[in-house]
Design an enzyme around this catalytic site. Sequence first.
Site, PDB file in Angstrom:
ATOM      1  N   GLU A 154       0.831  -1.206   0.000  1.00  0.00           N
ATOM      2  CA  GLU A 154       0.000   0.000   0.000  1.00  0.00           C
ATOM      3  C   GLU A 154       0.867   1.259   0.000  1.00  0.00           C
ATOM      4  OE1 GLU A 154      -4.350  -0.320   1.748  1.00  0.00           O
ATOM      5  OE2 GLU A 154      -3.027   0.542   3.242  1.00  0.00           O
TER       6      GLU A 154
ATOM      7  N   HIS B 168       6.636 -27.038  -1.696  1.00  0.00           N
ATOM      8  CA  HIS B 168       5.896 -28.112  -2.366  1.00  0.00           C
ATOM      9  C   HIS B 168       4.715 -27.569  -3.145  1.00  0.00           C
ATOM     10  CE1 HIS B 168       8.209 -31.259  -0.212  1.00  0.00           C
ATOM     11  NE2 HIS B 168       8.411 -30.233   0.601  1.00  0.00           N
TER      12      HIS B 168
ATOM     13  N   LYS C 175     -14.353   1.095  -3.359  1.00  0.00           N
ATOM     14  CA  LYS C 175     -15.376   1.571  -2.408  1.00  0.00           C
ATOM     15  C   LYS C 175     -16.454   2.353  -3.150  1.00  0.00           C
ATOM     16  CE  LYS C 175     -12.229   2.177   1.496  1.00  0.00           C
ATOM     17  NZ  LYS C 175     -11.550   3.152   2.327  1.00  0.00           N
TER      18      LYS C 175
HETATM   19  O1  PA5 Z   1      -2.991   1.579   6.033  1.00  0.00           O
HETATM   20  C1  PA5 Z   1      -4.079   2.092   5.912  1.00  0.00           C
HETATM   21  O2  PA5 Z   1      -4.268   3.315   6.040  1.00  0.00           O
HETATM   22  C2  PA5 Z   1      -5.307   1.249   5.603  1.00  0.00           C
HETATM   23  O3  PA5 Z   1      -4.989  -0.069   5.369  1.00  0.00           O
HETATM   24  C3  PA5 Z   1      -6.287   1.315   6.750  1.00  0.00           C
HETATM   25  O4  PA5 Z   1      -5.661   0.857   7.917  1.00  0.00           O
HETATM   26  C4  PA5 Z   1      -7.538   0.485   6.472  1.00  0.00           C
HETATM   27  O5  PA5 Z   1      -8.121   0.877   5.269  1.00  0.00           O
HETATM   28  C5  PA5 Z   1      -8.540   0.655   7.605  1.00  0.00           C
HETATM   29  O6  PA5 Z   1      -8.898   1.991   7.734  1.00  0.00           O
HETATM   30  P1  PA5 Z   1      -9.596   2.534   9.043  1.00  0.00           P
HETATM   31  O7  PA5 Z   1      -8.686   2.352  10.182  1.00  0.00           O
HETATM   32  O8  PA5 Z   1      -9.871   3.970   8.744  1.00  0.00           O
HETATM   33  O9  PA5 Z   1     -10.866   1.752   9.216  1.00  0.00           O
END
Ligand code: PA5
Length: 437
Positions: A278, A299, A413
């Site tokens: 990410e 494996h 989303k």
């Molecule tokens: O690293 C990040 O920002 C995301 O993976 C969030 O942790 C994830 O989308 C969850 O978001 P939130 O804590 O706002 O529910």
Amino acid sequence: MLKLDISKVAPFVSLETINALAPRVAEAQKSLEDGSCPGNDFLGWLHLPSSITPEFLAEIKAVAATLRSECEAVVVAGIGGSYLGAKAVIEALSNSFQWLVGGKGPVILFAGNNIGEDYLSELTAYLRGKKFGVINISKSGTTTETALAFRLLKKQCEEQMGKEMARKVIVAITDAKRGAARTCADKEGYKSFIIPDNVGGRFSVLTPVGLLPIAVAGFDIDQLVKGAQDMEADTSLAAQYAATRYALYESGKKIEILANYQPKLHFIAEWWKQLFGESEGKDGKGIYPASVDLTTDLHSMGQWIQDGERTIFETVISVENAEHQLLFPSDDENLDGLNFLAGKRVDEVNKMAELGTQLAHVDGGVPNIRIAIDRLDAYHLGQLIYFFERACGVHCQLLGVNAFNQPGVEAYKKNMFALLGKPGYEAETAAIQARLK
Ligand code: PA5
């Protein structure tokens, strides 16, 4: 201290090439330190370990103690950065057969990280009749997967435990002011912890997001933080790892496979994949982070790693000392032909499998980075966490991407909300319906 060995990268990318990146790495480090890098409003993780006070840890431990004493099970509701760190540390430190052997504290369960109806049905069925608590974790406080699970869990908890007790065993970890999770916590009077504005989800494991669930599971958060503090004090290895990854990426290695030889590290790899994936997968750039559990996956994926397209490199997390000792017994009949192992520790066989695999993969054209920790305990996991966070921050500066945003996550989303008819998404709903005709 954690050890880093990049010598098995040399046949593919020379150490001179990696060392030549030193000025750029220094620049990357400086841009993190002086806050001149892109996304600089999310640098709170950088010196987070050293800023954690004993008083703060004591507050976390006090809330954890309440949940431990009042609950048979605690559900951690969260997704992405709001659950992976906690899950990774808890799984790495837990007995592999926790479910069967039980423990002193509550069972730790996770929800809000998927929308599986069967998963949620089975979870709520398991919780029926049990004394359980919920840690609702969401920085934005609006994430659908988590909100959906929390609505179900809150209702069940109140029905089973009564409103008064539910207030004691539901804890919110969210933004100080914004979001539905904050509104709900304030209205219901839940104990709550704040996720600092300047710490993004995937860098938040050393905030209450990770610390509270880990403390509820009964693990030593002082040592976890101590390990991270020690790694924060010397970032040279993290910088070297970042430089090595970058040199490999520039040489055409587009996929990094994180390999472990301990099944308990499976979720460390999941956390690592999110952290790197990410953070750096944007603007058409980024190493694709993959993972394997070895020797299990030798494996299944071993063939691909040995002989497939040569665009990969491998990073092994090696745990030098196992917690337990188990010796192979001798057998008079030796029907399985394994007497040559009699008297040896299982871990010795594992280590030879690791070494043999490393040599084979290098021979097969796969550069190999080795990260070694002394043992799988809270202190060394703390080191590993900060090591990877720092390396990720540096590598993203080398790549020239903003490590701290995730604009690509919004696309699904928007479509999902449009398809579900969420108010405010009417135009998107019409556009998507036209597309699906
Ligand atoms: O690293 C990040 O920002 C995301 O993976 C969030 O942790 C994830 O989308 C969850 O978001 P939130 O804590 O706002 O529910």
